[in-house]
Design a protein around this motif. Structure first.
Motif, mmCIF file in Angstrom:
data_model
loop_
_atom_site.group_PDB
_atom_site.id
_atom_site.type_symbol
_atom_site.label_atom_id
_atom_site.label_comp_id
_atom_site.label_asym_id
_atom_site.label_seq_id
_atom_site.Cartn_x
_atom_site.Cartn_y
_atom_site.Cartn_z
ATOM 1 N N VAL A 76 0.766 -1.588 -0.116
ATOM 2 C CA VAL A 76 0.356 -0.038 0.384
ATOM 3 C C VAL A 76 0.575 1.267 0.241
ATOM 4 C CG1 VAL A 76 -1.679 1.097 1.647
ATOM 5 C CG2 VAL A 76 -2.128 -0.876 1.560
ATOM 6 N N ALA A 77 2.144 1.217 0.073
ATOM 7 C CA ALA A 77 3.468 2.232 1.132
ATOM 8 C C ALA A 77 3.846 2.383 -0.068
ATOM 9 C CB ALA A 77 3.605 2.232 1.836
ATOM 10 N N ALA A 78 3.469 1.493 -1.710
ATOM 11 C CA ALA A 78 4.870 1.504 -2.647
ATOM 12 C C ALA A 78 4.170 2.438 -3.665
ATOM 13 C CB ALA A 78 5.789 0.004 -2.491
ATOM 14 N N ASP A 79 5.100 2.745 -4.219
ATOM 15 C CA ASP A 79 5.204 3.214 -5.738
ATOM 16 C C ASP A 79 4.578 1.745 -6.842
ATOM 17 O OD1 ASP A 79 4.591 6.085 -5.302
ATOM 18 O OD2 ASP A 79 6.898 5.815 -4.876
ATOM 19 N N ALA A 80 5.920 1.231 -6.095
ATOM 20 C CA ALA A 80 5.991 -0.186 -7.809
ATOM 21 C C ALA A 80 6.686 -0.656 -6.701
ATOM 22 C CB ALA A 80 7.330 0.945 -8.362
ATOM 23 N N LEU A 81 7.099 -2.107 -7.260
ATOM 24 C CA LEU A 81 7.378 -3.353 -6.768
ATOM 25 C C LEU A 81 8.810 -4.078 -7.699
ATOM 26 C CD1 LEU A 81 3.593 -5.082 -5.888
ATOM 27 C CD2 LEU A 81 5.035 -2.916 -4.227
ATOM 28 N N LEU A 82 9.353 -4.825 -7.419
ATOM 29 C CA LEU A 82 10.656 -5.273 -7.538
ATOM 30 C C LEU A 82 10.456 -6.496 -6.702
ATOM 31 C CD1 LEU A 82 13.807 -4.959 -9.529
ATOM 32 C CD2 LEU A 82 14.317 -4.470 -7.083
ATOM 33 N N VAL A 83 10.847 -7.780 -7.336
ATOM 34 C CA VAL A 83 10.390 -9.414 -7.268
ATOM 35 C C VAL A 83 11.262 -9.778 -7.629
ATOM 36 C CG1 VAL A 83 8.839 -10.606 -7.895
ATOM 37 C CG2 VAL A 83 8.141 -8.625 -7.477
ATOM 38 N N PRO A 84 12.015 -10.468 -6.524
ATOM 39 C CA PRO A 84 13.168 -11.465 -7.419
ATOM 40 C C PRO A 84 12.842 -12.404 -7.311
ATOM 41 C CG PRO A 84 13.390 -9.982 -5.282
ATOM 42 C CD PRO A 84 12.038 -9.505 -5.416
ATOM 43 N N ALA A 86 -6.750 -2.439 -6.637
ATOM 44 C CA ALA A 86 -8.186 -2.188 -6.874
ATOM 45 C C ALA A 86 -8.764 -1.744 -5.294
ATOM 46 C CB ALA A 86 -9.575 -4.257 -6.921
ATOM 47 N N ARG A 87 -8.076 -1.961 -4.328
ATOM 48 C CA ARG A 87 -8.396 -1.163 -3.209
ATOM 49 C C ARG A 87 -8.435 0.204 -2.280
ATOM 50 N NH1 ARG A 87 -9.562 -5.710 0.602
ATOM 51 N NH2 ARG A 87 -10.418 -3.466 2.613
ATOM 52 N N PHE A 88 -6.534 0.517 -2.145
ATOM 53 C CA PHE A 88 -5.672 0.765 -1.957
ATOM 54 C C PHE A 88 -5.058 2.029 -2.491
ATOM 55 C CE2 PHE A 88 -6.359 -3.307 0.787
ATOM 56 C CZ PHE A 88 -7.350 -2.709 1.568
ATOM 57 N N ASN A 89 -4.569 1.275 -3.668
ATOM 58 C CA ASN A 89 -3.390 1.611 -4.278
ATOM 59 C C ASN A 89 -3.474 1.452 -5.680
ATOM 60 O OD1 ASN A 89 -0.596 3.052 -4.565
ATOM 61 N ND2 ASN A 89 0.608 1.462 -3.969
ATOM 62 N N PRO A 90 -4.016 2.382 -6.303
ATOM 63 C CA PRO A 90 -4.111 2.285 -7.850
ATOM 64 C C PRO A 90 -2.944 2.602 -8.737
ATOM 65 C CG PRO A 90 -5.511 3.674 -7.216
ATOM 66 C CD PRO A 90 -4.815 3.707 -5.870
ATOM 67 N N GLU A 91 -1.829 3.242 -7.796
ATOM 68 C CA GLU A 91 -1.111 3.116 -8.644
ATOM 69 C C GLU A 91 0.376 2.548 -9.179
ATOM 70 O OE1 GLU A 91 -0.411 6.819 -10.274
ATOM 71 O OE2 GLU A 91 -2.681 6.465 -10.256
ATOM 72 N N LEU A 92 -0.305 0.868 -8.148
ATOM 73 C CA LEU A 92 1.043 0.416 -7.802
ATOM 74 C C LEU A 92 1.646 -0.384 -9.253
ATOM 75 C CD1 LEU A 92 2.657 -1.411 -5.294
ATOM 76 C CD2 LEU A 92 0.359 -2.816 -5.491
ATOM 77 N N GLU A 93 2.692 -0.588 -9.735
ATOM 78 C CA GLU A 93 2.581 -1.585 -10.698
ATOM 79 C C GLU A 93 4.192 -1.863 -10.401
ATOM 80 O OE1 GLU A 93 5.762 1.533 -13.154
ATOM 81 O OE2 GLU A 93 5.571 2.257 -11.381
ATOM 82 N N VAL A 94 4.787 -3.318 -11.725
ATOM 83 C CA VAL A 94 5.686 -4.329 -11.409
ATOM 84 C C VAL A 94 6.304 -3.301 -11.340
ATOM 85 C CG1 VAL A 94 6.687 -6.554 -11.521
ATOM 86 C CG2 VAL A 94 4.826 -5.855 -10.716
ATOM 87 N N GLN A 95 7.478 -2.529 -11.057
ATOM 88 C CA GLN A 95 8.582 -2.255 -11.815
ATOM 89 C C GLN A 95 9.458 -2.970 -11.934
ATOM 90 O OE1 GLN A 95 12.531 -1.985 -11.229
ATOM 91 N NE2 GLN A 95 12.494 0.561 -11.133
#
Ligand code: ADP
Ligand code: MG
Length: 288
Positions: A156-164, A187-196
């Motif tokens: 929820v706090a993140a702009d983006a995700l890094l997945v190892p 859908a519920r909390f953070n519409p901007e979230l992306e997998v960076q």
């Protein structure tokens, strides 16, 4: 699609100099989340970026990796989320200039249960960042090996995700539930979230399966997968016991070189996000 005013705001937020929050996430343990957090952060600090690591795993491996003994850890991630403190109150400097860490303490192990009944339980970390000055270029959150409420807070706090992803036979196992979780958070909390990005770790060129696994991951995630692959390298695994990132422990080893490459690729991608396209155009690659 956001209306025009939002788009402009988002573009401004992502200009170089604004703080980007990246959660390093994979609910599997032992895939290289902590190692990637610590060493990507170090490599970015080495090129002048101001970086904060948030050790959100109760196991505290990132804190240990910087040689901060449990006994010396004061207020940390738990206090940030529960005691109304700000980043400035709890961040401590590391041995790397330009880099601070918010440590994990034993209390964090109880946070998961405590969160269930806490007000704004998914927003504790985001709220904390919002009441802080965040004088950083990047905040990297080292997540626990689970899709629990602490991880949810990071998403929820993140702009983006890094997945190892560890290069092994079951590398993609669990990705469906991770992507479903990301969709639910969007859908519920953070519409901007992306997998960076997705980064392949512990690649072993002597293992005949490695190339096949790497191909599968690239087929699944497409250009989200970083070209840089982190090799399995004993120096990388030795470094934490010396309380140092591998870049300080042995700058020339293949693991250090790979993390420097990753940082350069990562920063290029971040720059592309901030300067070329509005971010909502770039976040569609995965999970739909
Ligand atoms: P996670 O945080 O996902 O649980 P870690 O980063 O702690 O995973 O890595 C799991 C183990 O693998 C650790 O002992 C770490 O030192 C080791 N490790 C991670 N990356 C490498 C690598 N590139 N080469 C060798 N060992 C590695
Ligand atoms: Mg870890």
């Amino acid at each position: 699609m956001p209306h025009r005013a939002e788009k402009t705001l988002k573009e401004i937020e992502n200009l170089p100099g604004a703080c980007r929050v990246i959660a390093v996430v994979n609910q599997k343990g032992g895939v290289g989340k902590t190692t990637t957090t610590v060493n990507l952060a170090t490599a970015m600090a080495a090129v002048g970026k101001r970086v904060l690591i948030v050790d959100a795993d109760p196991q505290g491996n990132a804190s240990t990796g910087f040689g901060i003994p449990r006994a010396d850890r004061g207020a940390g991630c738990y206090e940030l989320m529960f005691d109304g403190l700000s980043v400035e109150d709890v961040a401590v400097p590391t041995i790397i200039p330009q880099m601070s860490i918010i440590t994990s303490s034993a209390d964090l192990a109880g946070a998961e249960i405590q969160l269930v009944t806490t007000e704004r339980r998914e927003f504790r970390m985001k709220d904390a960042f919002e009441r802080s000055a965040n004088n950083y270029d990047f905040i990297l959150i080292d997540c626990p090996p689970s899709l629990n409420l602490i991880t949810l807070n990071a998403l929820v706090a993140a702009d983006a995700l890094l997945v190892p992803l560890q290069v092994e036979f079951y590398a993609l196992e669990g990705m469906t539930s991770l992507l479903q979780t990301i969709d639910a958070i969007r859908a519920r909390f953070n519409p901007e979230l992306e997998v960076q990005g997705v980064v392949l770790t512990m690649y072993d060129k002597r293992n005949s399966l490695s190339d096949a696994v790497a191909r599968d991951v690239r087929a699944y995630f497409g250009d989200r997968v970083y070209e840089t692959v982190i090799p399995r390298n004993v120096r990388v695994s030795e470094a934490p016991s010396h309380g140092k990132p591998v870049l300080l422990y042995d700058l020339k080893c293949p693991g250090s070189r790979a993390y420097m490459h990753l940082a350069s690729e990562f920063l290029k991608r971040e720059q592309a996000v901030s300067s070329v396209e509005p971010v909502f155009e770039t976040r569609k690659a995965v999970g739909e």
